[in-house]
Design a protein around this motif. Structure first.
Motif, mmCIF file in Angstrom:
data_model
loop_
_atom_site.group_PDB
_atom_site.id
_atom_site.type_symbol
_atom_site.label_atom_id
_atom_site.label_comp_id
_atom_site.label_asym_id
_atom_site.label_seq_id
_atom_site.Cartn_x
_atom_site.Cartn_y
_atom_site.Cartn_z
ATOM 1 N N ASN A 139 0.926 -1.338 0.064
ATOM 2 C CA ASN A 139 0.013 -0.289 0.001
ATOM 3 C C ASN A 139 0.812 1.255 0.103
ATOM 4 N N ILE A 140 1.964 1.208 -0.577
ATOM 5 C CA ILE A 140 3.030 2.154 -0.854
ATOM 6 C C ILE A 140 2.600 3.252 -1.994
ATOM 7 N N LYS A 141 2.551 4.605 -1.681
ATOM 8 C CA LYS A 141 2.087 5.487 -2.616
ATOM 9 C C LYS A 141 3.205 6.104 -3.337
ATOM 10 N N ASN A 142 4.241 6.565 -2.396
ATOM 11 C CA ASN A 142 5.283 7.348 -2.914
ATOM 12 C C ASN A 142 6.769 6.686 -2.388
ATOM 13 N N VAL A 143 7.709 7.024 -3.080
ATOM 14 C CA VAL A 143 9.117 6.442 -2.565
ATOM 15 C C VAL A 143 9.855 7.589 -3.089
ATOM 16 N N SER A 144 10.814 7.960 -2.330
ATOM 17 C CA SER A 144 11.730 9.035 -2.532
ATOM 18 C C SER A 144 13.212 8.755 -2.113
ATOM 19 N N SER A 145 14.517 9.061 -2.664
ATOM 20 C CA SER A 145 15.609 8.325 -2.316
ATOM 21 C C SER A 145 16.604 9.395 -2.724
ATOM 22 N N THR A 146 17.880 9.327 -2.167
ATOM 23 C CA THR A 146 18.959 9.899 -2.687
ATOM 24 C C THR A 146 20.258 9.354 -1.769
ATOM 25 N N GLY A 148 21.588 6.872 -0.498
ATOM 26 C CA GLY A 148 21.611 5.679 0.461
ATOM 27 C C GLY A 148 20.423 5.976 1.432
ATOM 28 N N PHE A 149 19.706 6.987 1.654
ATOM 29 C CA PHE A 149 18.488 7.244 2.613
ATOM 30 C C PHE A 149 17.452 7.214 1.539
ATOM 31 N N VAL A 150 16.259 6.499 2.207
ATOM 32 C CA VAL A 150 15.119 6.273 1.496
ATOM 33 C C VAL A 150 13.936 6.421 2.437
ATOM 34 N N PHE A 151 12.762 6.828 1.659
ATOM 35 C CA PHE A 151 11.582 7.118 2.328
ATOM 36 C C PHE A 151 10.433 6.437 1.443
ATOM 37 N N ALA A 152 9.473 6.236 1.978
ATOM 38 C CA ALA A 152 8.132 5.432 1.734
ATOM 39 C C ALA A 152 6.974 5.866 2.535
ATOM 40 N N SER A 153 5.903 6.212 1.751
ATOM 41 C CA SER A 153 4.601 6.962 2.465
ATOM 42 C C SER A 153 3.595 6.299 1.808
ATOM 43 N N LYS A 154 2.486 5.837 2.879
ATOM 44 C CA LYS A 154 1.222 5.253 2.501
ATOM 45 C C LYS A 154 0.237 6.448 2.287
ATOM 46 N N ALA A 155 -0.872 6.185 1.466
ATOM 47 C CA ALA A 155 -1.850 7.099 1.138
ATOM 48 C C ALA A 155 -2.734 7.417 2.653
ATOM 49 N N THR A 156 -2.586 6.370 3.481
ATOM 50 C CA THR A 156 -3.112 6.625 5.009
ATOM 51 C C THR A 156 -2.295 7.395 5.845
ATOM 52 N N GLY A 157 -1.017 7.685 5.270
ATOM 53 C CA GLY A 157 -0.112 8.679 6.089
ATOM 54 C C GLY A 157 1.006 8.014 6.739
ATOM 55 N N PHE A 159 4.564 6.705 7.421
ATOM 56 C CA PHE A 159 5.769 7.074 6.894
ATOM 57 C C PHE A 159 6.883 6.317 7.273
ATOM 58 N N TYR A 160 7.919 5.643 6.351
ATOM 59 C CA TYR A 160 8.608 4.965 6.577
ATOM 60 C C TYR A 160 10.125 5.565 6.270
ATOM 61 N N GLY A 161 11.092 5.165 6.961
ATOM 62 C CA GLY A 161 12.649 5.598 6.449
ATOM 63 C C GLY A 161 13.640 4.571 6.527
ATOM 64 N N TRP A 162 14.432 4.370 5.831
ATOM 65 C CA TRP A 162 15.552 3.281 5.891
ATOM 66 C C TRP A 162 16.815 3.680 5.314
ATOM 67 N N GLY A 163 17.813 2.877 5.279
ATOM 68 C CA GLY A 163 19.287 3.166 4.760
ATOM 69 C C GLY A 163 20.104 4.144 5.699
ATOM 70 N N GLU A 164 20.885 4.666 4.865
ATOM 71 C CA GLU A 164 21.932 5.502 5.741
ATOM 72 C C GLU A 164 21.490 6.508 6.830
ATOM 73 N N ASP A 165 21.993 6.592 7.840
ATOM 74 C CA ASP A 165 21.306 7.317 8.924
ATOM 75 C C ASP A 165 22.413 7.949 9.904
ATOM 76 N N GLN A 187 7.981 5.492 11.336
ATOM 77 C CA GLN A 187 8.194 6.711 12.137
ATOM 78 C C GLN A 187 6.977 6.821 13.122
ATOM 79 N N THR A 188 7.308 6.239 14.159
ATOM 80 C CA THR A 188 6.317 6.045 15.417
ATOM 81 C C THR A 188 5.478 7.225 15.607
ATOM 82 N N GLY A 189 4.383 7.316 15.725
ATOM 83 C CA GLY A 189 3.236 8.274 16.134
ATOM 84 C C GLY A 189 3.052 9.405 14.872
ATOM 85 N N TYR A 190 3.506 9.054 13.821
ATOM 86 C CA TYR A 190 3.719 9.981 12.771
ATOM 87 C C TYR A 190 2.411 9.685 11.829
ATOM 88 N N ALA A 191 1.703 8.785 11.946
ATOM 89 C CA ALA A 191 0.567 8.478 10.961
ATOM 90 C C ALA A 191 -0.375 9.240 11.069
#
Length: 360
Positions: A139-146, A148-157, A159-165, A187-191
């Protein structure tokens, strides 16, 4: 003059969507909307800049388009997203499937290429020359990356992050120096609907990383459904928009903005940012949404604000010094452009160079 692109002979009936081409420096992906639903849809060609990012199973250069295959049957790709490191020497590619209720098309994500920081999200740091699935995301709507760090978000809000940190906590999954993440981290609490401080209902994310000498500069910007922009990471040229050059290791709201419709920035290590906003008067932000306001956009039109790096006058404000906080741009625009903005016919898109930015 332009030449027709040769495709495999079995692909004869197709339509190319407007978003169907993705460029990764010396290689190219083409995502085809095949009228024959049983046919493959993603092809790539060009040089491999490291790790097998073209998804063709090896690192050998190609001179014609070849099919990218996936580990699951019947996959229909909706978007191809590419991420580069700061000096364009390697990259990773992400394939987002459609979410149409058919088998294996549930908004899942596949990835291939460089994986030194776990940016492919499969729980390893092994490079993959053919696509592998990114954890169990659906159910992922968008993915963004540069880089080595990556984000993915769902239509329901969610929000995930992974990779270099390792640099300012810029994926937002933990504090500075917390370590790389090899699997997507919620990202806990950010839905959507969350009342805790932080991100919720993320609608757009732009991660940016540049390099000066041997030093990397990373920061990330996120637009949420409340009409606000948040920033995390490097802040050397006031890209956080709060009058400070102190780096931020937690998501921090850019001050002075409300009713944000869209934003864009130049992809340099010292970004310039422009946001288009509704003309809102009054009201307040309750942690989830903006309430009690009057929207005058239909009367006065969209307003544009700019901030951040401005050493070459990129923001069009008549100065060439850094802009510490969001500053109204409209009154500095040529009359015809000002009228277009008032009508709402503005599209934010940047074309960055070493000495400035072209905004369209």
């Amino acid at each position: 003059s332009p030449l027709p692109i040769p495709l495999p002979p079995d692909i004869t009936t197709l339509a190319v969507p407007s978003s169907g081409l993705s460029d990764l420096t010396s290689s190219l992906f083409i995502n085809l909307e095949i009228l024959d639903a049983s046919a493959p849809s993603v092809f790539s060609t060009g040089a491999d800049i490291g790790g097998g990012h073209r998804g063709l199973g090896d690192t050998t250069s190609r001179y014609v388009f070849e099919q990218v295959t996936f580990p699951d049957a019947g996959v229909k790709i909706d978007k191809v997203i590419v991420g580069l490191n700061a000096n364009f020497s390697d990259g990773s590619t992400y394939f987002l499937t459609k979410n149409d209720g058919t088998t294996n098309n549930d908004g899942r994500v596949y990835a291939c290429g460089k994986n030194s920081a776990g940016q492919l999200g499969d729980g390893t740091t092994d490079n993959w020359r053919s696509p592998v699935r990114v954890a169990t995301l659906t159910n992922i709507k968008n993915v963004s990356s540069t880089h080595g760090f990556v984000f993915a978000s769902k239509a329901t809000g969610e929000f995930y992050g992974w990779g270099e940190d390792n640099n300012n906590g810029y994926t937002g999954v933990d504090t500075a120096g917390g370590g790389n993440k090899t699997t997507p981290t919620l990202q806990t609490g950010y839905a959507f609907g969350a009342t805790t401080t932080g991100l919720h209902a993320v609608t757009k994310v732009i991660p940016v990383l540049g390099r000066s000498g041997s030093t990397d500069y990373a920061s990330t910007f996120a637009l949420v459904s409340s009409g606000h922009i948040y920033h995390i990471g490097d802040n050397a040229t006031y890209q956080g928009g709060n009058g400070s050059t102190t780096d931020t290791t937690t998501w921090t709201r850019v001050g002075g903005l409300s009713g944000v419709l869209d934003f864009d920035l130049d992809y340099a290590y010292r970004p310039s940012i422009i946001a288009s906003c509704s003309a809102i008067d009054g009201g307040s932000y309750d942690g989830v949404k903006y309430t009690g306001h009057t929207d005058n956009t239909s009367l006065s039109g969209i307003v544009l604000f700019g901030w951040g790096y401005n050493g070459y006058g990129e923001l069009g404000l008549g100065i060439n010094t850094q802009v510490q906080r969001p500053t109204l741009i409209n009154e500095h625009l040529p009359p015809r452009v000002k009228y277009a903005v008032k009508l709402g016919s503005v599209k934010l898109q940047t074309a960055s160079t070493d000495v400035g930015v072209n905004w369209t």
